[in-house]
Design a protein around this motif. Structure first.
Motif, PDB file in Angstrom:
ATOM      1  N   PHE A   2       0.840  -1.198   0.000  1.00  0.00           N
ATOM      2  CA  PHE A   2       0.000   0.000   0.000  1.00  0.00           C
ATOM      3  C   PHE A   2       0.877   1.250   0.000  1.00  0.00           C
ATOM      4  CE2 PHE A   2      -2.555  -3.346   1.764  1.00  0.00           C
ATOM      5  CZ  PHE A   2      -3.809  -3.131   1.221  1.00  0.00           C
ATOM      6  N   ARG A   3       0.476   2.242  -0.723  1.00  0.00           N
ATOM      7  CA  ARG A   3       1.190   3.519  -0.741  1.00  0.00           C
ATOM      8  C   ARG A   3       0.991   4.239   0.594  1.00  0.00           C
ATOM      9  NH1 ARG A   3      -2.181   4.994  -4.835  1.00  0.00           N
ATOM     10  NH2 ARG A   3      -2.346   6.949  -3.767  1.00  0.00           N
ATOM     11  N   PHE A   4       1.931   5.104   0.913  1.00  0.00           N
ATOM     12  CA  PHE A   4       1.894   5.877   2.152  1.00  0.00           C
ATOM     13  C   PHE A   4       0.569   6.625   2.285  1.00  0.00           C
ATOM     14  CE2 PHE A   4       2.771   9.806   4.528  1.00  0.00           C
ATOM     15  CZ  PHE A   4       3.314   9.285   5.695  1.00  0.00           C
ATOM     16  N   GLU A   5       0.124   7.247   1.216  1.00  0.00           N
ATOM     17  CA  GLU A   5      -1.117   8.032   1.239  1.00  0.00           C
ATOM     18  C   GLU A   5      -2.329   7.143   1.515  1.00  0.00           C
ATOM     19  OE1 GLU A   5       1.195   8.165  -1.208  1.00  0.00           O
ATOM     20  OE2 GLU A   5       2.074  10.093  -0.656  1.00  0.00           O
ATOM     21  N   LEU A  11      -5.721   5.136   8.174  1.00  0.00           N
ATOM     22  CA  LEU A  11      -5.513   5.539   9.564  1.00  0.00           C
ATOM     23  C   LEU A  11      -6.504   6.641   9.956  1.00  0.00           C
ATOM     24  CD1 LEU A  11      -3.773   4.930  12.022  1.00  0.00           C
ATOM     25  CD2 LEU A  11      -2.124   6.597  11.177  1.00  0.00           C
ATOM     26  N   ASP A  12      -6.754   7.572   9.056  1.00  0.00           N
ATOM     27  CA  ASP A  12      -7.759   8.610   9.326  1.00  0.00           C
ATOM     28  C   ASP A  12      -9.129   7.990   9.557  1.00  0.00           C
ATOM     29  OD1 ASP A  12      -5.888  10.640   9.069  1.00  0.00           O
ATOM     30  OD2 ASP A  12      -6.477  11.163   7.015  1.00  0.00           O
ATOM     31  N   ILE A  30      -2.079  12.117  15.976  1.00  0.00           N
ATOM     32  CA  ILE A  30      -1.576  10.835  15.472  1.00  0.00           C
ATOM     33  C   ILE A  30      -0.729  11.132  14.253  1.00  0.00           C
ATOM     34  CG2 ILE A  30      -2.209   8.589  14.521  1.00  0.00           C
ATOM     35  CD1 ILE A  30      -4.970   9.028  15.975  1.00  0.00           C
ATOM     36  N   LEU A  31       0.506  10.671  14.269  1.00  0.00           N
ATOM     37  CA  LEU A  31       1.451  10.928  13.183  1.00  0.00           C
ATOM     38  C   LEU A  31       1.764   9.629  12.455  1.00  0.00           C
ATOM     39  CD1 LEU A  31       3.997  13.033  15.258  1.00  0.00           C
ATOM     40  CD2 LEU A  31       2.066  13.884  13.915  1.00  0.00           C
ATOM     41  N   LEU A  32       1.642   9.627  11.155  1.00  0.00           N
ATOM     42  CA  LEU A  32       2.081   8.502  10.335  1.00  0.00           C
ATOM     43  C   LEU A  32       3.452   8.867   9.791  1.00  0.00           C
ATOM     44  CD1 LEU A  32       1.491   5.753   9.033  1.00  0.00           C
ATOM     45  CD2 LEU A  32       0.470   7.002   7.097  1.00  0.00           C
ATOM     46  N   TYR A  66       4.278   3.776  12.407  1.00  0.00           N
ATOM     47  CA  TYR A  66       5.379   3.619  11.468  1.00  0.00           C
ATOM     48  C   TYR A  66       4.930   2.871  10.212  1.00  0.00           C
ATOM     49  CZ  TYR A  66       8.272   5.277  15.246  1.00  0.00           C
ATOM     50  OH  TYR A  66       8.821   6.057  16.230  1.00  0.00           O
ATOM     51  N   TYR A  67       4.722   3.626   9.152  1.00  0.00           N
ATOM     52  CA  TYR A  67       4.314   3.059   7.866  1.00  0.00           C
ATOM     53  C   TYR A  67       5.284   1.961   7.411  1.00  0.00           C
ATOM     54  CZ  TYR A  67       4.064   2.814   2.765  1.00  0.00           C
ATOM     55  OH  TYR A  67       4.008   2.370   1.470  1.00  0.00           O
ATOM     56  N   GLY A  68       6.587   2.238   7.471  1.00  0.00           N
ATOM     57  CA  GLY A  68       7.588   1.276   7.014  1.00  0.00           C
ATOM     58  C   GLY A  68       7.533  -0.037   7.778  1.00  0.00           C
ATOM     59  N   SER A  69       7.271   0.029   9.069  1.00  0.00           N
ATOM     60  CA  SER A  69       7.142  -1.192   9.871  1.00  0.00           C
ATOM     61  C   SER A  69       5.926  -2.003   9.424  1.00  0.00           C
ATOM     62  CB  SER A  69       7.015  -0.848  11.355  1.00  0.00           C
ATOM     63  OG  SER A  69       8.188  -0.237  11.839  1.00  0.00           O
ATOM     64  N   PHE A  70       4.826  -1.297   9.176  1.00  0.00           N
ATOM     65  CA  PHE A  70       3.621  -1.994   8.706  1.00  0.00           C
ATOM     66  C   PHE A  70       3.853  -2.655   7.364  1.00  0.00           C
ATOM     67  CE2 PHE A  70       1.381   0.033  12.109  1.00  0.00           C
ATOM     68  CZ  PHE A  70       0.362  -0.851  12.385  1.00  0.00           C
ATOM     69  N   MET A  71       4.543  -1.975   6.464  1.00  0.00           N
ATOM     70  CA  MET A  71       4.782  -2.554   5.141  1.00  0.00           C
ATOM     71  C   MET A  71       5.754  -3.730   5.227  1.00  0.00           C
ATOM     72  SD  MET A  71       2.704  -1.193   3.074  1.00  0.00           S
ATOM     73  CE  MET A  71       1.605  -1.228   4.518  1.00  0.00           C
TER      74      MET A  71
END
Length: 141
Positions: A2-5, A11-12, A30-32, A66-71
């Motif tokens: 999935f893309r970051f966006e 998350l929103d 909340i920060l992504l 953490y987006y990178g951790s999820f990916m």
């Protein structure tokens, strides 16, 4: 993957499910974050990542996801399954926030015990490989 966006939009959507009371005193929101994060003081290698963090510092109170951790761990999941992982992580971090506001530390202690147990298992396995044997090899001697 999935893309970051896309993950930001998910998350929103998830964040809107939580009661407004959860956001009281969460002045940083909340920060992504794009990166992936490994836990401090963990052995190298393996698939151990920090998915989220509740922070309370000079910047205030906020949650990092953490987006990178999820990916790294869940990038191959379908949307519904990834949404569930995001929800679970956000709920976990909100629990830290709510406990912190109440002066409690139950989840923090539980997390620390789980980290300690993981490290104990890792060290046991690592030591076992160095010795070259199985647990209980010396039984009956």
């Amino acid at each position: 993957m999935f893309r970051f966006e896309e993950v930001g939009d998910m998350l929103d959507e998830i964040a809107e499910r939580f009661p407004k009371e959860f956001y009281e005193e969460l002045n940083g929101g909340i920060l992504l974050l794009r990166g992936r994060k490994r836990p401090d003081n963990y052995p190298p290698g393996g698939r151990v990542y920090v998915m989220g963090q509740y922070c309370r510092d000079q910047m205030g109170r906020y949650i990092k996801i953490y987006y990178g951790s999820f990916m790294a761990l869940y990038g191959d999941l379908d949307r519904e399954a990834l949404m569930q992982e995001l929800y679970d992580t956000l709920a976990h971090e909100f629990t830290h926030h709510m406990e912190g506001r109440a002066g409690e530390r139950g989840l923090e202690i539980k997390d620390a015990l789980e980290r300690e147990a993981y490290l104990d298992r890792w060290h046991d396995q690592h030591d076992q490989r160095k010795r070259g044997g199985c647990n209980g090899d010396d039984e009956g001697l």
